[in-house]
Write an enzyme that holds these catalytic residues in place. Structure first.
Site, PDB file in Angstrom:
ATOM      1  N   ASP A 188       0.856  -1.177   0.000  1.00  0.00           N
ATOM      2  CA  ASP A 188       0.000   0.000   0.000  1.00  0.00           C
ATOM      3  C   ASP A 188       0.896   1.231   0.000  1.00  0.00           C
ATOM      4  OD1 ASP A 188      -2.258   1.782   0.572  1.00  0.00           O
ATOM      5  OD2 ASP A 188      -3.300   0.001   1.263  1.00  0.00           O
ATOM      6  N   HIS A 213       1.766  12.061   3.680  1.00  0.00           N
ATOM      7  CA  HIS A 213       1.326  11.327   2.499  1.00  0.00           C
ATOM      8  C   HIS A 213       1.438   9.837   2.773  1.00  0.00           C
ATOM      9  CE1 HIS A 213       1.118  15.062   0.371  1.00  0.00           C
ATOM     10  NE2 HIS A 213       2.361  15.330   0.676  1.00  0.00           N
ATOM     11  N   SER A 235     -11.075  -0.564  -0.388  1.00  0.00           N
ATOM     12  CA  SER A 235      -9.754  -0.554   0.245  1.00  0.00           C
ATOM     13  C   SER A 235      -9.857  -0.707   1.754  1.00  0.00           C
ATOM     14  CB  SER A 235      -9.018   0.753  -0.086  1.00  0.00           C
ATOM     15  OG  SER A 235      -8.670   0.811  -1.437  1.00  0.00           O
TER      16      SER A 235
END
Length: 861
Positions: A199, A274, A641
């Site tokens: 991921d 992020h 997800s």
């Protein structure tokens, strides 16, 4: 204890990797941040067996025989490859010894490149050696053609892009009173099992991944051999007994020039904000138990992963600014398998349907097939491309595909208008003070002396307080538009809330712009009274009331006063309904497309559904993926997800209880025990449209929900399982017309004659794409419980008659039973119909498998 040494090994390896890649780039005359003109990234696989396949051969046939065969066939060998355990008996038990054969494969790859591309420019990005023998490389199409003609090369494929597709869900799934109790409580649930997540990055400082929250110490599993990458952004000591491994893979992205070093850290870190998706998914699968969820100054309970004692290994191959590429993902899969993870969870899907003979033949799925051969259970998100048929983005039968459902917890708040009409909304926000009504004022009607045009979108969206008249707004409810700019990230709820605070508003109401279709508004944390109206129809009702209540001058048309009033009822406390679960509109649907012509495969997808709507999970306080949760340590997100890691965590509980279960056995336990009804006992529903999805929902079919909604506790006591091996999947691939050379290219093994289709695989489902008059289907069940008597019953799909033999049987513990079904079409039809086959034991076990027939042909014209 061993983590510092692992980190030191990585520091040296990372330095060597940098020297190799940069050196190759400089030698070839290219920079590492961009392609040379006319070049691209290719994934090249070689015919010689990778490390794991050779290790398996050693264990099957003995080291001397395999070494001799390798020398005779020109394959070479190494003397240090003698295994210590049998992967056939217990595939994930015990660490593999270092293998010289892997280094030998890399030398062969490099030798091939030197001989084939002598004197030419190229950049080798990765060497794959554990699950597949190959490499990723930057070359021209002409160089790719040269490589493809070499006898040592099996396949050359162009790289492609990929994309990304909880506090209450443990209770909704019954874990505290069910599965966790069986495992010894949350303090033991999942211990010893390593979940590898491919991921984005992770913040190792988040309490969901700490290892010091209890006095009950536990160690890194002995079988896990991964390391913790050390960089400036991910310093030594970032890993612990909970977060046992972390690496990043970005070589393909870097060479393309899309890697932004200021945004996309070249490390496993999420510390710049992020990559918060992996943090979210990791906490859902295996985050610590009892972590307080405090967001926007409000407490929303305590969070826990599905397997709170399991261990986490993160393989970062996705990045915020561009997503990811198959070459990097394959490298991550290969490394995770070599590190000996027990479960791989991918909350990613390809950006396009794979080209070629069949969707199954792509580098990611074929690498995952080898992972399954190595005993690793593989979970993948179905994709967020629903609700259209054949929108599935996860294809292969060896991958466990998970769709998204709602659960029973919702955060509802309401706005009550002056005409006594109540409109529902979403918003993790308090209500307005007292029971009084507050005047409504829309931002375009509150400008300072018309200092800006009221038609400017940012003004209607409340993004700039400098143009608004604070004296006019003070004490009123500010009305803002939620437009497509919010979806694109150009505007944010957080900025609108800041505007409302700056102009002293008593609260804020967001109405949905009519152009925002097919986008689910998640509840958003607000520190002041607020609500978001997620329905376009309700938004029209609200605006009609607001506009009709304005008092205007008869001559000028200007607004004299604001007559609309309202109060907001807060949404900080959840409501628990009985209509859950239901399949969400965005969850990708079957039938499973076999190829780009959209032919249907005899494979059921998704395998099942799990909670994926409005899921709380760990978040980086510096996260920029969602402006609404900036500065928070938890976020609420929706998507398949989020559903996939729920199943990954539950699979860890099964792996803990049944350590010798194969990947297919784990998948069978999850599938055959799935729930087919909601909390009221009614059929599970599926949303059918983007707009106002609840108004169009109908009963879900197996192409919406697979076997049903995951039942965590029942999966730990399945009674019967349907097992399927690598050899079965290999024969299935060989049965695809014209597939022999492709199978050889990907696996290095020659096909024998095979007529096996997906319907013949021993899966916990039956799917027949085309029933031409009659067909015989067999399934073999294995008893993993005590001796039991079973009765077999069935419900035939419409247009089909079925006979089953036997209808009753006794099966001893550990024994197998063959069941044969003869299926006959009774009508010509191209409309899918559905039934099921049930196995009911006299000791309470039951296994239900869905039965789907798409096209039925009685006779050929």
């Amino acid at each position: 204890m061993g983590l510092p040494r692992r980190e030191e090994r990585w520091a040296a390896a990372a330095f060597l990797y940098t020297v190799v890649v940069l050196g190759a780039a400089l030698w070839s005359g290219a920079g590492v941040s961009a392609f040379e003109e006319g070049t691209a990234v290719y994934i090249v696989t070689m015919k010689q067996a990778p490390v794991f396949h050779r290790r398996l051969d050693l264990e099957r046939f003995g080291s001397s025989r395999v070494a001799s065969a390798s020398r005779g066939g020109g394959g070479g060998g190494a003397s240090g490859d003698t295994p210590t355990t049998s992967v056939l008996r217990k595939p994930r038990h015990g660490p593999p010894k270092p293998m010289n054969y892997g280094t030998y494969l890399v030398r062969l790859q490099n030798s091939l490149l030197k001989r084939t591309l002598r004197g030419e420019h190229y950049i080798k990005l990765y060497s794959y050696r554990y699950l597949i023998n190959g490499f990723a490389i930057v070359i021209t199409p002409q160089q790719a053609d040269k490589l493809s003609r070499r006898k040592e090369v099996a396949n050359v494929m162009l790289d492609y892009s990929v994309r990304t597709a909880t506090t209450h869900t443990p209770e909704f799934l019954g874990l505290p009173q069910g599965a966790w109790v069986q495992e010894g409580g949350p303090q033991c649930a999942g211990q010893g099992v390593v979940v590898g997540l491919i991921d984005t990055g992770i913040d190792p400082t988040h309490p969901s991944f700490a290892d010091d929250l209890s006095t009950d110490s536990y160690s890194v599993p002995a079988h896990y051999s991964g390391i913790c990458e050390v960089t400036n952004d991910f310093p030594s000591g970032s890993c612990n007994r909970k977060l046992v491994g972390a690496r990043h893979f970005a070589a393909s992205a870097i060479t393309r020039g899309v890697f932004n070093a200021s945004q996309d850290l070249a490390s496993p870190s999420d510390s710049d904000g992020h990559g918060t998706w992996a943090q979210h998914t990791a906490s859902i699968a295996a985050g610590n138990h009892g972590i307080p969820v405090d967001v926007a100054g409000h407490h929303f309970g305590n969070a826990s992963g599905m397997a709170p004692r399991a261990h986490i290994a993160v393989y970062k191959a996705l990045y915020k600014s561009f997503g990811g590429f198959a070459a990097d993902v394959v490298a991550a899969i290969d490394q995770a398998a070599e590190d000996n993870v027990d479960i791989i969870s991918l909350s990613i899907t390809p950006n396009r349907r794979p080209p070629g003979l069949a969707t199954f033949f792509n580098p990611i799925d074929m690498a995952l097939l080898s992972a399954v051969k190595a005993g690793i259970f593989v979970v993948q998100a179905a994709g967020n491309t629903g609700p259209s048929p054949k929108s599935m983005s996860s294809y292969s039968p060896w991958i466990f595909t998970v769709g998204a459902s709602a659960h029973d917890r919702v955060y509802n708040n309401y706005v009550v208008l002056g005409n006594n009409l109540t409109i529902p909304g979403v918003g993790l926000a308090p209500g307005t003070d007292g029971d009084g009504m507050y005047t409504l004022i829309a931002a375009p009607h509150a400008l300072k002396n018309y200092t800006a045009s009221p038609t400017e979108l940012s003004l209607g969206e409340c993004q700039d307080s400098s143009h608004l008249d604070e004296d006019l707004i003070r004490g009123k409810i500010l009305v803002c538009s939620y437009s497509i700019r919010f979806v694109l990230g150009l505007s944010s709820v957080k900025q609108a809330l800041d505007t409302a605070v700056n102009v002293s508003a008593a609260g804020v109401i967001f109405y949905l712009d009519p152009f925002v279709l097919g986008f689910q508004l998640n509840p958003t944390p607000m520190r002041m009274p607020g609500i978001m109206i997620p329905s376009s129809d309700d938004s029209k009702v609200f605006l009609t009331y607001y506009n009709d209540s304005l008092v205007r001058d008869d001559k000028s048309g200007g607004i004299v006063s604001f007559g609309g009033v309202a109060k907001i009822l807060g949404g900080l406390k959840p409501d628990y309904g009985n209509s859950a679960p239901k399949v969400m509109f965005y969850s990708a649907r079957g039938p499973d497309p076999e190829d780009n012509s959209l032919s249907n495969a005899d494979i059921l997808k998704p395998n099942l559904v799990a909670p994926g709507s409005s899921i709380w999970g760990a978040w980086s306080s510096l996260g920029l993926d969602s402006a609404e949760f900036a500065g928070e340590s938890f976020a609420m997100i929706s998507g398949t997800s989020m559903a996939a890691p729920h199943v990954a965590g539950l699979a860890a509980l099964i792996k803990q209880k049944f350590p010798s279960f194969s990947p297919s056995a784990i998948g069978s336990a999850l599938s055959t025990t799935a729930t087919l009804s909601d909390k009221q006992g009614n059929p599970i529903m599926a949303q059918r449209t983007y707009n106002n999805p609840d108004s169009t929902q109908t009963p879900a079919t197996p192409f919406d929900m697979g076997n049903g909604f995951v039942n965590a506790t029942a999966a730990l006591d399945p009674g019967l399982i349907f097992d399927c091996s690598y050899d079965d999947f290999f024969s299935f691939l060989c049965g695809i017309n014209g597939s022999s050379p492709v199978v050889m290219n990907y696996t290095g093994n020659n096909c024998k004659a095979s007529t096996i289709t997906g319907a013949d695989l021993n899966l916990p489902s039956i799917t027949i794409a085309v029933l031409n008059q009659s067909r015989t289907i067999t399934r073999t069940v294995t008893n993993v419980a005590s001796d039991e008597n079973y009765t077999v019953s069935y419900s035939a799909p419409y247009g089909v008659v079925v006979s089953v033999v036997p209808t009753q049987f006794f099966i001893a513990s550990g024994q197998k039973q063959l069941v044969t079904l003869v299926v006959n079409a009774t009508m010509n039809s191209s409309t899918a119909s559905f039934g099921n086959v049930g196995f009911y034991g006299n000791k309470g076990h039951r296994a239900i498998i869905p039965f789907s027939v798409i096209s039925k042909v009685v006779y050929s014209s």
